[in-house]
Design a protein around this motif. Structure first.
Motif, PDB file in Angstrom:
ATOM      1  N   ALA A  68       0.840  -1.210   0.000  1.00 46.54           N
ATOM      2  CA  ALA A  68       0.000   0.000   0.000  1.00 46.54           C
ATOM      3  C   ALA A  68       0.873   1.259   0.000  1.00 46.54           C
ATOM      4  N   THR A  69       0.475   2.250  -0.811  1.00 53.01           N
ATOM      5  CA  THR A  69       1.168   3.538  -0.823  1.00 53.01           C
ATOM      6  C   THR A  69       0.527   4.457   0.218  1.00 53.01           C
ATOM      7  N   GLN A  70       1.142   5.618   0.431  1.00 59.27           N
ATOM      8  CA  GLN A  70       0.550   6.610   1.351  1.00 59.27           C
ATOM      9  C   GLN A  70      -0.839   7.007   0.866  1.00 59.27           C
ATOM     10  N   GLY A  71      -0.962   7.176  -0.460  1.00 55.06           N
ATOM     11  CA  GLY A  71      -2.253   7.538  -1.052  1.00 55.06           C
ATOM     12  C   GLY A  71      -3.303   6.457  -0.800  1.00 55.06           C
ATOM     13  N   ASP A  72      -2.887   5.198  -0.893  1.00 55.08           N
ATOM     14  CA  ASP A  72      -3.806   4.086  -0.617  1.00 55.08           C
ATOM     15  C   ASP A  72      -4.308   4.153   0.817  1.00 55.08           C
ATOM     16  N   LEU A  73      -3.370   4.427   1.743  1.00 51.87           N
ATOM     17  CA  LEU A  73      -3.741   4.469   3.162  1.00 51.87           C
ATOM     18  C   LEU A  73      -4.775   5.560   3.410  1.00 51.87           C
ATOM     19  N   ARG A  74      -4.591   6.709   2.732  1.00 55.79           N
ATOM     20  CA  ARG A  74      -5.583   7.788   2.876  1.00 55.79           C
ATOM     21  C   ARG A  74      -6.940   7.337   2.357  1.00 55.79           C
ATOM     22  N   ARG A  75      -6.946   6.688   1.212  1.00 54.89           N
ATOM     23  CA  ARG A  75      -8.222   6.234   0.640  1.00 54.89           C
ATOM     24  C   ARG A  75      -8.886   5.183   1.531  1.00 54.89           C
ATOM     25  N   LEU A  76      -8.077   4.279   2.078  1.00 53.72           N
ATOM     26  CA  LEU A  76      -8.616   3.244   2.957  1.00 53.72           C
ATOM     27  C   LEU A  76      -9.204   3.850   4.226  1.00 53.72           C
ATOM     28  N   THR A  77      -8.504   4.871   4.749  1.00 52.04           N
ATOM     29  CA  THR A  77      -8.966   5.505   5.986  1.00 52.04           C
ATOM     30  C   THR A  77     -10.296   6.224   5.773  1.00 52.04           C
ATOM     31  N   ARG A  78     -10.490   6.770   4.582  1.00 50.13           N
ATOM     32  CA  ARG A  78     -11.727   7.513   4.292  1.00 50.13           C
ATOM     33  C   ARG A  78     -12.896   6.621   3.879  1.00 50.13           C
ATOM     34  N   ALA A  79     -12.618   5.365   3.567  1.00 54.31           N
ATOM     35  CA  ALA A  79     -13.664   4.489   3.024  1.00 54.31           C
ATOM     36  C   ALA A  79     -14.752   4.183   4.046  1.00 54.31           C
ATOM     37  N   ASP A  80     -15.980   3.989   3.569  1.00 51.79           N
ATOM     38  CA  ASP A  80     -17.062   3.514   4.441  1.00 51.79           C
ATOM     39  C   ASP A  80     -16.940   2.007   4.640  1.00 51.79           C
ATOM     40  N   ILE A  81     -16.598   1.316   3.564  1.00 52.51           N
ATOM     41  CA  ILE A  81     -16.430  -0.143   3.631  1.00 52.51           C
ATOM     42  C   ILE A  81     -15.176  -0.525   2.828  1.00 52.51           C
ATOM     43  N   ILE A  82     -14.412  -1.469   3.344  1.00 51.89           N
ATOM     44  CA  ILE A  82     -13.255  -1.996   2.608  1.00 51.89           C
ATOM     45  C   ILE A  82     -13.515  -3.477   2.341  1.00 51.89           C
ATOM     46  N   PHE A  83     -13.422  -3.855   1.081  1.00 48.01           N
ATOM     47  CA  PHE A  83     -13.504  -5.275   0.724  1.00 48.01           C
ATOM     48  C   PHE A  83     -12.144  -5.721   0.199  1.00 48.01           C
ATOM     49  N   TYR A  84     -11.676  -6.853   0.690  1.00 48.18           N
ATOM     50  CA  TYR A  84     -10.465  -7.437   0.113  1.00 48.18           C
ATOM     51  C   TYR A  84     -10.698  -8.921  -0.102  1.00 48.18           C
ATOM     52  N   ASN A  85      -9.781  -9.581  -0.819  1.00 48.72           N
ATOM     53  CA  ASN A  85     -10.002 -10.973  -1.168  1.00 48.72           C
ATOM     54  C   ASN A  85      -9.793 -11.898   0.030  1.00 48.72           C
ATOM     55  N   GLY A  86      -8.664 -11.688   0.729  1.00 52.96           N
ATOM     56  CA  GLY A  86      -8.316 -12.600   1.819  1.00 52.96           C
ATOM     57  C   GLY A  86      -7.688 -13.884   1.292  1.00 52.96           C
ATOM     58  N   LEU A  87      -7.607 -14.920   2.138  1.00 50.37           N
ATOM     59  CA  LEU A  87      -6.940 -16.180   1.796  1.00 50.37           C
ATOM     60  C   LEU A  87      -5.483 -15.906   1.384  1.00 50.37           C
ATOM     61  N   HIS A  88      -4.912 -14.872   1.987  1.00 51.62           N
ATOM     62  CA  HIS A  88      -3.505 -14.475   1.775  1.00 51.62           C
ATOM     63  C   HIS A  88      -3.207 -13.941   0.376  1.00 51.62           C
ATOM     64  N   LEU A  89      -4.227 -13.563  -0.389  1.00 54.59           N
ATOM     65  CA  LEU A  89      -3.925 -12.990  -1.710  1.00 54.59           C
ATOM     66  C   LEU A  89      -3.095 -11.714  -1.544  1.00 54.59           C
ATOM     67  N   GLU A  90      -3.578 -10.829  -0.673  1.00 53.10           N
ATOM     68  CA  GLU A  90      -2.888  -9.550  -0.462  1.00 53.10           C
ATOM     69  C   GLU A  90      -1.887  -9.749   0.680  1.00 53.10           C
ATOM     70  N   GLY A  91      -0.845 -10.515   0.369  1.00 55.08           N
ATOM     71  CA  GLY A  91       0.092 -10.972   1.390  1.00 55.08           C
ATOM     72  C   GLY A  91       0.754  -9.869   2.188  1.00 55.08           C
ATOM     73  N   LYS A  92       0.953  -8.696   1.559  1.00 53.87           N
ATOM     74  CA  LYS A  92       1.687  -7.621   2.228  1.00 53.87           C
ATOM     75  C   LYS A  92       0.763  -6.578   2.867  1.00 53.87           C
ATOM     76  N   MET A  93      -0.546  -6.822   2.857  1.00 58.09           N
ATOM     77  CA  MET A  93      -1.467  -5.812   3.375  1.00 58.09           C
ATOM     78  C   MET A  93      -2.268  -6.263   4.592  1.00 58.09           C
ATOM     79  N   GLN A  94      -2.065  -7.493   5.003  1.00 53.52           N
ATOM     80  CA  GLN A  94      -2.865  -8.083   6.075  1.00 53.52           C
ATOM     81  C   GLN A  94      -2.878  -7.228   7.344  1.00 53.52           C
ATOM     82  N   GLU A  95      -1.703  -6.744   7.742  1.00 53.10           N
ATOM     83  CA  GLU A  95      -1.585  -5.963   8.980  1.00 53.10           C
ATOM     84  C   GLU A  95      -2.432  -4.687   8.918  1.00 53.10           C
ATOM     85  N   ILE A  96      -2.397  -4.040   7.739  1.00 46.83           N
ATOM     86  CA  ILE A  96      -3.177  -2.809   7.550  1.00 46.83           C
ATOM     87  C   ILE A  96      -4.670  -3.095   7.741  1.00 46.83           C
TER      88      ILE A  96
END
Ligand SMILES: [Zn+2]
Length: 303
Positions: A68-96
């Motif tokens: 995730a970039t800084q811009g991504d983090l801003r967008r995620l913080t402003r979102a009403d809902i976040i959907f992601y795939n899971g099952l470790h697809l987004e291996g580097k974003m789990q903590e976020i």
């Protein structure tokens, strides 16, 4: 003073109106941020005019390695809902996602897929669930439930839109089954850059082999190339495939290796495995992406 007061009041009124309109607009449309384009497509179709769904990862982007970039983090913080795939697809974003989940609705659409339907590579689940349309319908169900919980006012609309979209998905599922029948059974071998098509192969009766495992973060060795070369030669496989989100050089060297041994194999085309196609093309949406893949595979393997 009186002359100055008037405009100030009007300004205050206009400012208030602007703020009111802005908050009204943002409340009227849920701001949904997703990781992949496939999930944004799902959320936008089920959410319809009540949501605005956008993805962080564009065309050609590999979700396994994405940070995730800084811009991504801003967008995620402003979102009403976040959907992601899971099952470790987004291996580097789990903590976020874990952090954000303390404050807002963060949903892994792959989380409630029937456990017995999941494929595994060692102890890891295969995350590429969007290539079995019956599994992706379950992901759609998760999106529907989330939208209905978050915005109960439009429950019926979400239900109708989901019914329509999932019906189209079921139709596409039957179409794929028909198409695959055009490839002779002994030619139904799909060789790609990484193992993104395991569910596809299982659902539509094609043997699938990838040069890399289910994550592009995994290493592969000369042993893997040798194994694939043998499969190609032994089964007279006519074509192998590159993927838009993975460097083509490994598949190109596989083709060169087989050719050097006097056998003929070609690159059958480019498949959209982990990201959809460029905006404004027929593959910039989920259905278009799936159709393109099926047509590319069938055209290259059936002759
Ligand atoms: Zn992948």
């Amino acid at each position: 003073m009186k002359i100055n007061n008037k405009p100030t009041l009007i300004n205050t009124f206009i400012l208030g109106l602007t703020l009111f309109t802005a908050s009204f607009t943002s409340q009227a449309q849920l701001n949904i941020i997703t990781t992949t384009g496939m999930i944004a497509d799902l959320a936008q179709n089920i959410g319809g005019k009540h949501v605005k769904a956008t993805s962080l990862m564009g065309t050609g982007v590999d979700p396994h390695l994405y940070k995730a970039t800084q811009g991504d983090l801003r967008r995620l913080t402003r979102a009403d809902i976040i959907f992601y795939n899971g099952l470790h697809l987004e291996g580097k974003m789990q903590e976020i996602f874990e952090k954000l989940a303390r404050k807002k609705t963060v949903v892994a659409v792959g989380a409630n897929i029937d456990q017995n339907k999941l494929m595994h590579h060692g102890s890891y689940p295969d995350p590429h669930i969007w290539f079995d349309l019956s599994l992706w319908q379950q992901a759609g169900q998760r999106v529907l439930e989330t939208l209905q919980e978050q915005d109960p006012k439009h429950k019926a609309d979400y239900q109708n839109q989901a019914d329509e979209y999932l019906k189209q998905m079921a139709e596409l599922d039957s179409w794929i089954k028909q198409q695959i029948l055009e490839v002779p059974e002994n030619q139904r071998i799909l060789i790609t850059a990484h193992d993104a098509f395991g569910y596809f192969g299982k659902a539509y009766d094609i043997k699938v082999m990838g040069l890399q495992g289910i994550s592009t973060a995994a290493e592969f060795g000369l042993q893997d190339i040798k194994k694939l070369k043998n499969v190609i030669v032994k089964n007279n496989v006519k074509a192998v495939f590159v993927e838009s989100s993975v460097s083509p050089r490994f598949i190109e060297s596989l083709v060169a290796g087989v050719t050097a041994e006097g056998h003929k194999v070609v690159i059958g085309g480019e498949l959209y495995s982990d990201a959809m196609g460029p905006q404004g093309t027929p593959t910039d949406n989920y259905f278009g992406m799936v159709k393109h893949n099926v047509q590319t595979i069938v055209n290259a393997l059936r002759q």
